[in-house]
Write a protein that holds these residues in place. Structure first.
Motif, PDB file in Angstrom:
ATOM      1  N   THR A  42       0.734  -1.183   0.061  1.00 52.52           N
ATOM      2  CA  THR A  42       0.013  -0.021  -0.100  1.00 52.52           C
ATOM      3  C   THR A  42       0.731   1.327  -0.103  1.00 52.52           C
ATOM      4  O   THR A  42       0.315   2.480  -0.042  1.00 52.52           O
ATOM      5  CB  THR A  42      -1.007  -0.034   1.238  1.00 52.52           C
ATOM      6  OG1 THR A  42      -0.017  -0.193   2.490  1.00 52.52           O
ATOM      7  CG2 THR A  42      -2.030  -1.202   1.116  1.00 52.52           C
ATOM      8  N   THR A  74       3.251   3.271 -11.669  1.00 53.03           N
ATOM      9  CA  THR A  74       2.913   3.698 -10.045  1.00 53.03           C
ATOM     10  C   THR A  74       2.664   5.425 -10.006  1.00 53.03           C
ATOM     11  O   THR A  74       1.667   5.674  -9.508  1.00 53.03           O
ATOM     12  CB  THR A  74       4.233   3.572  -9.551  1.00 53.03           C
ATOM     13  OG1 THR A  74       4.530   1.932  -9.502  1.00 53.03           O
ATOM     14  CG2 THR A  74       4.184   3.746  -7.934  1.00 53.03           C
ATOM     15  N   GLN A  77      -0.683   6.103 -11.527  1.00 53.82           N
ATOM     16  CA  GLN A  77      -1.889   5.730 -10.318  1.00 53.82           C
ATOM     17  C   GLN A  77      -1.853   6.906  -9.069  1.00 53.82           C
ATOM     18  O   GLN A  77      -2.802   7.058  -8.628  1.00 53.82           O
ATOM     19  CB  GLN A  77      -1.574   4.393  -9.885  1.00 53.82           C
ATOM     20  CG  GLN A  77      -1.873   3.430 -10.931  1.00 53.82           C
ATOM     21  CD  GLN A  77      -1.554   1.900 -10.084  1.00 53.82           C
ATOM     22  OE1 GLN A  77      -1.209   1.736  -9.199  1.00 53.82           O
ATOM     23  NE2 GLN A  77      -2.037   0.855 -11.097  1.00 53.82           N
ATOM     24  N   MET A  78      -0.532   7.381  -8.810  1.00 57.08           N
ATOM     25  CA  MET A  78      -0.760   8.286  -7.765  1.00 57.08           C
ATOM     26  C   MET A  78      -1.378   9.764  -8.250  1.00 57.08           C
ATOM     27  O   MET A  78      -2.136  10.104  -7.395  1.00 57.08           O
ATOM     28  CB  MET A  78       0.803   8.607  -7.410  1.00 57.08           C
ATOM     29  CG  MET A  78       1.326   9.254  -6.313  1.00 57.08           C
ATOM     30  SD  MET A  78       2.996   9.355  -5.771  1.00 57.08           S
ATOM     31  CE  MET A  78       2.940  10.421  -4.346  1.00 57.08           C
ATOM     32  N   LEU A  80      -3.635   9.802 -10.504  1.00 60.42           N
ATOM     33  CA  LEU A  80      -5.028   9.594 -10.414  1.00 60.42           C
ATOM     34  C   LEU A  80      -5.747   9.557  -9.037  1.00 60.42           C
ATOM     35  O   LEU A  80      -6.821   9.190  -9.181  1.00 60.42           O
ATOM     36  CB  LEU A  80      -5.257   8.329 -11.479  1.00 60.42           C
ATOM     37  CG  LEU A  80      -4.985   8.534 -12.863  1.00 60.42           C
ATOM     38  CD1 LEU A  80      -4.954   7.087 -13.539  1.00 60.42           C
ATOM     39  CD2 LEU A  80      -5.995   9.578 -13.551  1.00 60.42           C
ATOM     40  N   GLY A  81      -5.047   9.440  -8.100  1.00 66.09           N
ATOM     41  CA  GLY A  81      -5.461   9.299  -6.649  1.00 66.09           C
ATOM     42  C   GLY A  81      -5.840   8.003  -6.311  1.00 66.09           C
ATOM     43  O   GLY A  81      -6.637   7.946  -5.232  1.00 66.09           O
ATOM     44  N   TYR A  82      -5.249   6.944  -6.715  1.00 69.52           N
ATOM     45  CA  TYR A  82      -5.233   5.689  -6.209  1.00 69.52           C
ATOM     46  C   TYR A  82      -5.014   5.601  -4.921  1.00 69.52           C
ATOM     47  O   TYR A  82      -3.787   6.340  -4.717  1.00 69.52           O
ATOM     48  CB  TYR A  82      -4.242   4.614  -7.117  1.00 69.52           C
ATOM     49  CG  TYR A  82      -5.110   4.083  -8.416  1.00 69.52           C
ATOM     50  CD1 TYR A  82      -5.066   2.848  -8.994  1.00 69.52           C
ATOM     51  CD2 TYR A  82      -5.472   5.220  -9.301  1.00 69.52           C
ATOM     52  CE1 TYR A  82      -5.765   2.344 -10.007  1.00 69.52           C
ATOM     53  CE2 TYR A  82      -6.164   4.762 -10.512  1.00 69.52           C
ATOM     54  CZ  TYR A  82      -6.203   3.631 -10.767  1.00 69.52           C
ATOM     55  OH  TYR A  82      -6.747   2.868 -12.025  1.00 69.52           O
ATOM     56  N   PRO A  83      -5.510   4.649  -3.814  1.00 68.60           N
ATOM     57  CA  PRO A  83      -5.193   4.522  -2.462  1.00 68.60           C
ATOM     58  C   PRO A  83      -3.758   3.737  -2.360  1.00 68.60           C
ATOM     59  O   PRO A  83      -3.158   3.954  -1.347  1.00 68.60           O
ATOM     60  CB  PRO A  83      -6.431   4.065  -1.984  1.00 68.60           C
ATOM     61  CG  PRO A  83      -6.925   3.096  -2.850  1.00 68.60           C
ATOM     62  CD  PRO A  83      -6.691   4.295  -4.291  1.00 68.60           C
ATOM     63  N   SER A  84      -3.624   2.913  -3.355  1.00 69.72           N
ATOM     64  CA  SER A  84      -2.256   2.062  -3.299  1.00 69.72           C
ATOM     65  C   SER A  84      -1.963   1.483  -4.748  1.00 69.72           C
ATOM     66  O   SER A  84      -2.565   1.792  -5.655  1.00 69.72           O
ATOM     67  CB  SER A  84      -2.482   0.734  -2.468  1.00 69.72           C
ATOM     68  OG  SER A  84      -3.775  -0.183  -2.967  1.00 69.72           O
ATOM     69  N   VAL A  85      -0.647   1.039  -5.050  1.00 68.37           N
ATOM     70  CA  VAL A  85      -0.166   0.529  -6.110  1.00 68.37           C
ATOM     71  C   VAL A  85      -0.798  -0.726  -6.508  1.00 68.37           C
ATOM     72  O   VAL A  85      -1.116  -1.585  -5.770  1.00 68.37           O
ATOM     73  CB  VAL A  85       1.384   0.341  -6.167  1.00 68.37           C
ATOM     74  CG1 VAL A  85       1.892  -0.161  -7.301  1.00 68.37           C
ATOM     75  CG2 VAL A  85       1.948   1.384  -5.604  1.00 68.37           C
ATOM     76  N   ARG A  86      -1.325  -0.659  -7.665  1.00 69.55           N
ATOM     77  CA  ARG A  86      -2.058  -1.890  -8.374  1.00 69.55           C
ATOM     78  C   ARG A  86      -1.159  -2.334  -9.580  1.00 69.55           C
ATOM     79  O   ARG A  86      -1.314  -1.858 -10.819  1.00 69.55           O
ATOM     80  CB  ARG A  86      -3.674  -1.620  -8.540  1.00 69.55           C
ATOM     81  CG  ARG A  86      -4.569  -1.144  -7.480  1.00 69.55           C
ATOM     82  CD  ARG A  86      -5.652  -1.010  -8.096  1.00 69.55           C
ATOM     83  NE  ARG A  86      -6.412  -0.139  -6.910  1.00 69.55           N
ATOM     84  CZ  ARG A  86      -7.650   0.241  -7.183  1.00 69.55           C
ATOM     85  NH1 ARG A  86      -8.464   0.158  -8.235  1.00 69.55           N
ATOM     86  NH2 ARG A  86      -8.373   0.781  -6.268  1.00 69.55           N
ATOM     87  N   GLN A 133      -1.793  13.664  -5.577  1.00 73.80           N
ATOM     88  CA  GLN A 133      -2.001  13.769  -7.191  1.00 73.80           C
ATOM     89  C   GLN A 133      -1.369  14.852  -7.865  1.00 73.80           C
ATOM     90  O   GLN A 133      -0.891  14.696  -8.846  1.00 73.80           O
ATOM     91  CB  GLN A 133      -3.574  14.110  -7.157  1.00 73.80           C
ATOM     92  CG  GLN A 133      -4.252  12.847  -6.776  1.00 73.80           C
ATOM     93  CD  GLN A 133      -6.014  13.326  -6.860  1.00 73.80           C
ATOM     94  OE1 GLN A 133      -6.698  13.700  -6.283  1.00 73.80           O
ATOM     95  NE2 GLN A 133      -6.584  13.038  -8.035  1.00 73.80           N
TER      96      GLN A 133
END
Length: 206
Positions: A42, A74, A77-78, A80-86, A133
């Motif tokens: 996370t 990575t 995604q950061m 775009l406001g993702y809460p963790s890396v996917r 973001q």
């Protein structure tokens, strides 16, 4: 107190990666996704640090076209406001060379030792909820500079991302800011190199 503080910081930078990679390598399960999950999936900080190290492995010229992709993913995604890396399945299952990773970590020890001496929890406003973001957008630009196969420029954005990732892990806004400054300089260097190569190519054509 000072000595124990320094030792704690030192362990947080290199030992978890080396120990985790060694343990997973013995089990025959050392993959990008497995290592990241063991370190704390996370945390964008661990992801940026780990992917920067993979990019700094001794690989053939032009490899950044592949090794920079996890960093682009990575940081994207950061942004775009993702809460963790996917990580997508194929990238998560990517095998890592444990001896090469260990050599890269040790090669960076002059940088990590200097960081360990100055690391502290400060200027945490850099990491406020609304900030990731904006940081992700800047980091994506640095990652794109790394992605471009421009001669003599790959190390600079990779090291700047590594420094930022360490700052993010330790909640040190000053170190993270240094990483961002180095990253902006690497973008400028990449732009200068591209302009020089384009001018040289135009001269040859003429």
């Amino acid at each position: 107190m000072i000595e124990s503080h320094t030792m704690r910081r030192r362990a947080s930078l290199s030992l978890p990666i080396i120990r985790t990679a060694r343990g997973q390598n013995r089990d025959g399960s050392l993959t990008l996704g497995g290592l990241l999950k063991a370190l704390g999936e996370t945390s964008f900080g661990w992801a940026i640090v780990l992917f920067s190290l993979v990019t700094l492995l001794p690989l053939p010229p032009g490899s950044s076209l592949i090794t920079a992709l996890p960093l682009l993913l990575t940081t994207g995604q950061m942004a775009l406001g993702y809460p963790s890396v996917r990580l997508p399945g194929r990238l998560s299952r990517l095998k890592i060379d444990e001896p090469g990773l260990r050599r890269t970590v040790l090669r960076l020890s002059p940088i990590t030792r200097r960081l360990e001496r100055i690391l502290d929890t400060r200027y945490e406003s850099v990491f406020l909820d609304r900030q990731p973001q904006a940081l992700g957008i800047v980091l994506s630009a640095i990652s794109f500079a790394l992605f471009l196969p421009v001669p003599l420029t790959g190390w600079f954005p990779a090291i700047s991302l590594f420094v930022f990732g360490v700052g993010l892990l330790e909640r040190d806004g000053l170190v993270a800011g240094i990483g961002l400054c180095l990253g902006m300089m690497s973008i400028l260097l990449t732009a200068v190199m591209i302009s020089s190569l384009a001018a040289a190519a135009e001269t040859l054509v003429d």
